[in-house]
Design a protein around this motif. Structure first.
Motif, PDB file in Angstrom:
ATOM      1  N   HIS A  16       0.832  -1.207   0.000  1.00 59.02           N
ATOM      2  CA  HIS A  16       0.000   0.000   0.000  1.00 59.02           C
ATOM      3  C   HIS A  16       0.865   1.256   0.000  1.00 59.02           C
ATOM      4  O   HIS A  16       0.536   2.242   0.651  1.00 59.02           O
ATOM      5  CB  HIS A  16      -0.924   0.004   1.219  1.00 59.02           C
ATOM      6  CG  HIS A  16      -1.837  -1.170   1.289  1.00 59.02           C
ATOM      7  ND1 HIS A  16      -2.911  -1.308   0.450  1.00 59.02           N
ATOM      8  CD2 HIS A  16      -1.806  -2.274   2.070  1.00 59.02           C
ATOM      9  CE1 HIS A  16      -3.531  -2.446   0.720  1.00 59.02           C
ATOM     10  NE2 HIS A  16      -2.872  -3.045   1.688  1.00 59.02           N
ATOM     11  N   LEU A  17       1.989   1.215  -0.729  1.00 59.81           N
ATOM     12  CA  LEU A  17       2.913   2.342  -0.747  1.00 59.81           C
ATOM     13  C   LEU A  17       3.450   2.573  -2.155  1.00 59.81           C
ATOM     14  O   LEU A  17       3.885   1.622  -2.813  1.00 59.81           O
ATOM     15  CB  LEU A  17       4.091   2.087   0.201  1.00 59.81           C
ATOM     16  CG  LEU A  17       5.178   3.165   0.228  1.00 59.81           C
ATOM     17  CD1 LEU A  17       4.639   4.468   0.806  1.00 59.81           C
ATOM     18  CD2 LEU A  17       6.378   2.691   1.022  1.00 59.81           C
ATOM     19  N   VAL A  18       3.407   3.820  -2.594  1.00 58.26           N
ATOM     20  CA  VAL A  18       3.912   4.193  -3.910  1.00 58.26           C
ATOM     21  C   VAL A  18       5.027   5.220  -3.749  1.00 58.26           C
ATOM     22  O   VAL A  18       4.878   6.203  -3.015  1.00 58.26           O
ATOM     23  CB  VAL A  18       2.778   4.774  -4.791  1.00 58.26           C
ATOM     24  CG1 VAL A  18       3.322   5.336  -6.094  1.00 58.26           C
ATOM     25  CG2 VAL A  18       1.727   3.711  -5.069  1.00 58.26           C
ATOM     26  N   LEU A  19       6.146   4.981  -4.452  1.00 53.63           N
ATOM     27  CA  LEU A  19       7.221   5.957  -4.561  1.00 53.63           C
ATOM     28  C   LEU A  19       6.936   6.760  -5.819  1.00 53.63           C
ATOM     29  O   LEU A  19       6.851   6.215  -6.917  1.00 53.63           O
ATOM     30  CB  LEU A  19       8.576   5.272  -4.672  1.00 53.63           C
ATOM     31  CG  LEU A  19       9.768   6.205  -4.923  1.00 53.63           C
ATOM     32  CD1 LEU A  19       9.962   7.161  -3.760  1.00 53.63           C
ATOM     33  CD2 LEU A  19      11.030   5.385  -5.172  1.00 53.63           C
ATOM     34  N   SER A  20       6.775   8.062  -5.662  1.00 55.34           N
ATOM     35  CA  SER A  20       6.453   8.954  -6.770  1.00 55.34           C
ATOM     36  C   SER A  20       7.645   9.868  -7.040  1.00 55.34           C
ATOM     37  O   SER A  20       8.059  10.623  -6.161  1.00 55.34           O
ATOM     38  CB  SER A  20       5.222   9.791  -6.399  1.00 55.34           C
ATOM     39  OG  SER A  20       4.901  10.711  -7.411  1.00 55.34           O
ATOM     40  N   LEU A  21       8.202   9.752  -8.235  1.00 56.65           N
ATOM     41  CA  LEU A  21       9.327  10.595  -8.649  1.00 56.65           C
ATOM     42  C   LEU A  21       8.753  11.640  -9.592  1.00 56.65           C
ATOM     43  O   LEU A  21       8.316  11.328 -10.690  1.00 56.65           O
ATOM     44  CB  LEU A  21      10.388   9.732  -9.339  1.00 56.65           C
ATOM     45  CG  LEU A  21      10.891   8.568  -8.487  1.00 56.65           C
ATOM     46  CD1 LEU A  21      11.735   7.624  -9.308  1.00 56.65           C
ATOM     47  CD2 LEU A  21      11.633   9.065  -7.264  1.00 56.65           C
ATOM     48  N   TRP A  22       8.731  12.875  -9.131  1.00 58.18           N
ATOM     49  CA  TRP A  22       8.003  13.938  -9.808  1.00 58.18           C
ATOM     50  C   TRP A  22       8.986  14.961 -10.344  1.00 58.18           C
ATOM     51  O   TRP A  22       9.858  15.441  -9.600  1.00 58.18           O
ATOM     52  CB  TRP A  22       7.081  14.584  -8.786  1.00 58.18           C
ATOM     53  CG  TRP A  22       5.885  15.296  -9.301  1.00 58.18           C
ATOM     54  CD1 TRP A  22       5.510  15.502 -10.592  1.00 58.18           C
ATOM     55  CD2 TRP A  22       4.884  15.918  -8.495  1.00 58.18           C
ATOM     56  NE1 TRP A  22       4.347  16.209 -10.647  1.00 58.18           N
ATOM     57  CE2 TRP A  22       3.935  16.471  -9.367  1.00 58.18           C
ATOM     58  CE3 TRP A  22       4.705  16.062  -7.126  1.00 58.18           C
ATOM     59  CZ2 TRP A  22       2.823  17.167  -8.917  1.00 58.18           C
ATOM     60  CZ3 TRP A  22       3.603  16.741  -6.684  1.00 58.18           C
ATOM     61  CH2 TRP A  22       2.669  17.281  -7.572  1.00 58.18           C
TER      62      TRP A  22
END
Length: 146
Positions: free
Chosen positions: A54-60
């Motif tokens: 239930h965890l997302v790494l978001s590279l923005w």
């Protein structure tokens, strides 16, 4: 009265979002170098990687990040936080650090025995965000293993 739970925010983190200077370099590092898989990839904007159940790494992209969040602090030094990836053995720590080094991570600090009983080292991603790779034999270390 049937419920003792106080209304509020659930105790969990859903996304960890990092502003990155070069999204293509981050994509190459995380997907090609570390072998991770994109859950969502919008070129020029964002790369999202499911990093846990239930965890997302978001590279923005930093420009997109600042447009929504606000101006970020810039300067020298390391960002005042670290991400951690726990593994089940000391050998796994060394293997992940070797993979990061082969992917172009810089710096890579070799692992060593820690005073708290674990074994860990660090690497920096293309934007300098520090990742700790750790074997933690204690109860809290076991909580985070799949």
């Amino acid at each position: 009265m049937g419920c003792d739970r106080v209304a509020g925010m659930d105790q969990r983190i859903s996304f960890v979002t990092l502003a990155v200077a070069d999204l293509d370099a981050s994509r190459t590092f995380y997907l090609d170098g570390l072998g991770w898989t994109a859950a969502l990839d919008v070129p020029g904007e964002v790369l999202m990687i499911q990093a846990g159940e239930h965890l997302v790494l978001s590279l923005w992209d930093v420009t997109e990040f600042e447009a929504e969040v606000g101006t970020i602090v810039r300067g020298t030094g390391v960002a005042p936080f670290a991400l951690a990836h726990n593994v089940p053995t000391r050998a796994d720590v060394d293997a992940v650090l070797a993979t990061a080094r082969a992917a172009g991570a810089d710096p890579v600090n070799d692992a060593f025995e820690r005073e708290w009983g674990g074994y860990s080292g660090y690497f920096g991603d293309p934007d300098g965000y520090r990742w700790e790779i750790a074997f933690n034999p204690g109860p809290i270390g076991q909580v985070v293993l799949p």
